[in-house]
Design an enzyme around this catalytic site. Sequence first.
Site, PDB file in Angstrom:
ATOM      1  N   HIS A  96      -0.101   0.239  18.407  1.00 37.31           N
ATOM      2  CA  HIS A  96       0.574   0.272  17.583  1.00 37.31           C
ATOM      3  C   HIS A  96       1.243  -1.035  16.457  1.00 37.31           C
ATOM      4  O   HIS A  96       0.984  -2.353  17.699  1.00 37.31           O
ATOM      5  CB  HIS A  96       1.577   0.815  18.031  1.00 37.31           C
ATOM      6  CG  HIS A  96       2.423   0.153  19.047  1.00 37.31           C
ATOM      7  ND1 HIS A  96       3.186  -0.785  19.000  1.00 37.31           N
ATOM      8  CD2 HIS A  96       2.157   0.291  20.835  1.00 37.31           C
ATOM      9  CE1 HIS A  96       3.490  -1.127  20.575  1.00 37.31           C
ATOM     10  NE2 HIS A  96       2.253  -0.665  20.900  1.00 37.31           N
ATOM     11  N   ASP A  97       0.979  -1.465  15.927  1.00 32.42           N
ATOM     12  CA  ASP A  97       1.593  -2.406  15.315  1.00 32.42           C
ATOM     13  C   ASP A  97       0.236  -3.870  14.351  1.00 32.42           C
ATOM     14  O   ASP A  97       0.594  -4.340  14.212  1.00 32.42           O
ATOM     15  CB  ASP A  97       2.906  -2.985  15.363  1.00 32.42           C
ATOM     16  CG  ASP A  97       3.964  -1.270  15.226  1.00 32.42           C
ATOM     17  OD1 ASP A  97       4.644  -0.785  14.547  1.00 32.42           O
ATOM     18  OD2 ASP A  97       4.227  -1.482  16.052  1.00 32.42           O
ATOM     19  N   GLY A 132      -0.062  -3.899  21.830  1.00 37.03           N
ATOM     20  CA  GLY A 132       0.266  -3.947  20.602  1.00 37.03           C
ATOM     21  C   GLY A 132       0.803  -5.262  20.377  1.00 37.03           C
ATOM     22  O   GLY A 132       1.064  -5.545  20.502  1.00 37.03           O
TER      23      GLY A 132
END
Length: 265
Positions: free
Chosen positions: A124-125, A142
Amino acid sequence: MAAASLIHPTAVVDPAAELDSSVSVGPYAVIGPRVHIGANTSVGAHCVIEGDTTIGEGNQIFQFASLGAQPQDKKYAGEPTRLVIGDRNTVREFCTFNTGTVQDRGETTIGNDNWIMAYVHIAHDCIVGNNTILANNATLAGHVHVDDWAILGGLTGVHQFTHIGAHVMAGFASHISQDVPPFMMVDGNPLAVRGFNMEGLRRRGFTPERLGAVKQMHRLLYRQGLTLEAAKQAIDALKDEMPEAVQDVEHMQSFLAASTRGIAR
């Protein structure tokens, strides 16, 4: 929706999904309702593409990839977040790319012309730039940023919030837990800077003058026993000494100034 002849009859494509008519979808693939796929992208057999996922043009996604699943973050509570993939990327078998989280930008972003090999995980991200190579089993935790033209060797693990600079080359099974400045070559666990990526820079058209500036920046950071602050000051002076490499020097300066985890030294 893509032309029916390009979608295998066993594929499950939600009617709300938006696929260009030139998109091909292989057997048993599953594509969710919030997926957008651009022209001339191919989706292999048994792929699952879900979530709020936008994929650009000319991508080749091989079988068994999982793209757009919710982030592997225990704080995630179903908030609307996204995965955005650019153009002309190759995504090999069993890759997993997750959407973002609201604790960051809410979006995982992958640029253009990347070569992403089997079993790569992009959490994520993350932000992955353009023209990168991520070899088999490279894993990004992440919030990782990987800049243009970086190469990560197989089985390399990258700690969350780490920034990998442009033109970096990381060797097989590297353990990256601090920021890696642009142009450097690293490997190992613990990670060590082995030199700078001379051959890669040559292949990308760096002139002898620019290579000389990169070599000098490497020496100042890693070979002369300077503190980081002293090295930064010496690097700044290179703009007057090597005017043809001002952009490369400024790129290094901005990277060092933005580092939050400290740099690999």
